[in-house]
Design a protein around this motif. Structure first.
Motif, PDB file in Angstrom:
ATOM      1  N   TYR A 143       0.847  -1.193   0.193  1.00 17.24           N
ATOM      2  CA  TYR A 143       0.019  -0.028   0.072  1.00 17.24           C
ATOM      3  C   TYR A 143       0.747   1.514  -0.062  1.00 17.24           C
ATOM      4  O   TYR A 143       0.470   2.348  -0.369  1.00 17.24           O
ATOM      5  N   LYS A 149      -3.201   0.838  -7.825  1.00 19.23           N
ATOM      6  CA  LYS A 149      -4.616   1.033  -8.318  1.00 19.23           C
ATOM      7  C   LYS A 149      -5.359  -0.070  -8.797  1.00 19.23           C
ATOM      8  O   LYS A 149      -4.779  -0.866  -9.625  1.00 19.23           O
ATOM      9  N   ARG A 150      -6.782   0.117  -8.604  1.00 23.29           N
ATOM     10  CA  ARG A 150      -7.717  -0.992  -9.176  1.00 23.29           C
ATOM     11  C   ARG A 150      -7.426  -1.291 -10.634  1.00 23.29           C
ATOM     12  O   ARG A 150      -7.024  -0.137 -11.277  1.00 23.29           O
ATOM     13  N   GLY A 151      -7.456  -2.570 -10.930  1.00 17.74           N
ATOM     14  CA  GLY A 151      -7.139  -2.925 -12.211  1.00 17.74           C
ATOM     15  C   GLY A 151      -6.024  -3.214 -12.645  1.00 17.74           C
ATOM     16  O   GLY A 151      -5.625  -3.534 -13.835  1.00 17.74           O
ATOM     17  N   GLU A 152      -4.906  -2.653 -12.011  1.00 24.90           N
ATOM     18  CA  GLU A 152      -3.551  -2.751 -12.317  1.00 24.90           C
ATOM     19  C   GLU A 152      -2.706  -4.161 -12.418  1.00 24.90           C
ATOM     20  O   GLU A 152      -3.445  -5.021 -11.731  1.00 24.90           O
ATOM     21  N   LYS A 172      -5.560  -8.384  -4.849  1.00 22.78           N
ATOM     22  CA  LYS A 172      -6.885  -8.847  -5.110  1.00 22.78           C
ATOM     23  C   LYS A 172      -7.888  -8.178  -4.770  1.00 22.78           C
ATOM     24  O   LYS A 172      -9.099  -7.930  -5.480  1.00 22.78           O
ATOM     25  N   LEU A 174      -8.136  -5.463  -3.720  1.00 24.98           N
ATOM     26  CA  LEU A 174      -8.030  -4.025  -4.403  1.00 24.98           C
ATOM     27  C   LEU A 174      -8.520  -4.029  -5.716  1.00 24.98           C
ATOM     28  O   LEU A 174      -8.978  -3.194  -6.524  1.00 24.98           O
ATOM     29  N   GLY A 175      -8.680  -5.419  -6.530  1.00 22.33           N
ATOM     30  CA  GLY A 175      -9.163  -5.496  -7.834  1.00 22.33           C
ATOM     31  C   GLY A 175      -8.087  -5.379  -8.809  1.00 22.33           C
ATOM     32  O   GLY A 175      -8.356  -5.073  -9.869  1.00 22.33           O
ATOM     33  N   CYS A 176      -6.970  -5.772  -8.317  1.00 20.56           N
ATOM     34  CA  CYS A 176      -5.919  -5.953  -9.318  1.00 20.56           C
ATOM     35  C   CYS A 176      -5.973  -7.505 -10.018  1.00 20.56           C
ATOM     36  O   CYS A 176      -6.389  -8.402  -9.699  1.00 20.56           O
TER      37      CYS A 176
END
Ligand code: NDP
Length: 340
Positions: A143, A149-152, A172, A174-176
């Motif tokens: 962090y 960032k999300r999606g990275e 995961k 965070l949406g990566c």
């Protein structure tokens, strides 16, 4: 008081014969003029940074172990007697202790080198891992250092270990998109099926690491959480995206070499404007309360899982420590010395 001592400075891969089991007699009381804390050790942590401490270090952030003295490292312990106002008999603590049954922890510099355990409704051994130094390393490294960032697209080496398994799960959450490398089929299965990584591969079975990374990251890597160094780092450097970030957490492939391997692709940092930051967990311990606030509910709700590899008894500690450098540990390597 049974102890594990380092016999002498080590070169090359450590061996069990570099350490010995001995014992001494100690009084189970803190001396009257001391503000130390006498503890009974319950769990000891095996950590890769202990390998550099087995050689003569100068100007390092850690001290060498003293040949003939017990090895020191992180552990979970119970306070038997205290001359320190911050700790009392019966407290459970985690922090720097000794590889022995009982340790007099002299003058804990601050409450940041010996932490009082507040949450006891989780396994105590977690304070060597997810709730201790490796957990803070994953948290601060991901962090604070990676600016995720999300999606990275995130790549983690030594991904099934104490730190890596957490970094992957944080990414995961965070949406990566998350890929990990590890050194066996079992570890690869764990990454995909237990920790929820999108993909994982066994780096020992890849002849061409660059090609393997291209397979999993056709568009390149935004974040590399670096745990191993050497050839893996070189291959990653060829696959980073514009303005990617590399968190240099550790380089375990180099710890047993007398001369470090060369890294050849550093020039890619320039045109791709890549930020590569080394970091040490010790600089982030002030965030520990904030981390606990986040992680304890995640553990209780099963949003984050943690795999440990526990050996029994102080006498198993040398082999457990050495195992880290051969990838024998599956998850966080813990040594159970005593139950409460
Ligand atoms: P792990 O639990 O991941 O155990 C070490 C793992 O490293 C082994 O299981 C093995 O897994 C892998 N490994 C060993 N030798 C090699 C090699 N030659 N090449 C590639 N992989 C190898 O350890 P931790 O999670 O505790 O530590 C991970 C990294 O983080 C280390 O580099 C450590 O030094 C660093 N660290 C840094 C901190 C900091 O403050 N910067 C704090 C804590 C840790 P496999 O089977 O996958 O090969």
């Amino acid at each position: 008081n049974k102890q594990v001592i380092l016999n002498n400075y080590v070169s090359g891969f450590p061996k069990e014969s570099d350490m010995s089991l001995t014992s001494n007699t100690i009084e189970l009381k803190v001396p009257l003029d001391s503000n130390g804390v006498l503890v009974k050790n319950l769990y000891l942590s095996c950590d890769p940074y202990m390998r550099p401490r087995m050689k003569k270090l100068e100007g390092s952030y850690v001290e060498s172990f003293k040949p003939g003295s017990p090895i020191s490292g992180y552990g979970v312990a119970k306070v038997l007697d205290s001359g320190h106002p911050g700790f009392k008999k019966g407290d459970l603590v985690w922090g720097m202790t000794g590889w022995e049954e009982y340790t007099l922890i002299e003058t804990p510099q601050s409450l940041l080198s010996l932490f009082k355990i507040q949450h006891t409704d989780v396994p105590l051994s977690y304070y060597t891992g997810i709730l201790g130094m490796p957990g803070m390393t994953a948290y601060a490294g991901f962090y604070e250092v990676c600016s995720p960032k999300r999606g990275e697209y995130v790549f983690i080496s030594a991904a099934s270990g104490a730190v890596g398994q957490l970094v992957g799960q944080f990414a995961k959450l965070l949406g990566c998109y998350v890929v990990g490398s590890a050194g066996s089929k079992d570890k690869v299965d764990l990454l995909k099926n237990k920790f929820g990584f999108d993909e994982a591969f066994n780096y020992k079975e890849e002849e061409d690491l660059n090609a393997a990374l291209k397979r999993y990251f056709p568009e390149g890597i935004d974040i590399y959480f670096e745990n191993v160094g050497g050839k893996m780092l070189d291959a990653v450097l060829l696959n980073m995206r514009l303005r990617g970030r590399i968190a240099a957490c550790g380089m375990i492939s180099q710890y047993n070499l007398d001369e470090p391997e060369g890294v050849y692709n550093l020039m890619t940092l320039i045109p791709k404007r890549i930020r590569m930051d080394g970091f040490l967990v010790f600089d982030y311990y002030h965030l520990y309360p904030k981390y606990l606030e986040m992680i304890i509910p995640h553990i209780k709700e099963g949003k984050i899982v943690y795999v440990e590899d526990t050996t029994e008894g102080l006498e198993s500690a040398p082999s457990a420590l050495i195992g880290l450098f051969f990838g024998r540990n599956v998850g966080k390597q813990v040594v159970a010395v005593a139950r409460e």
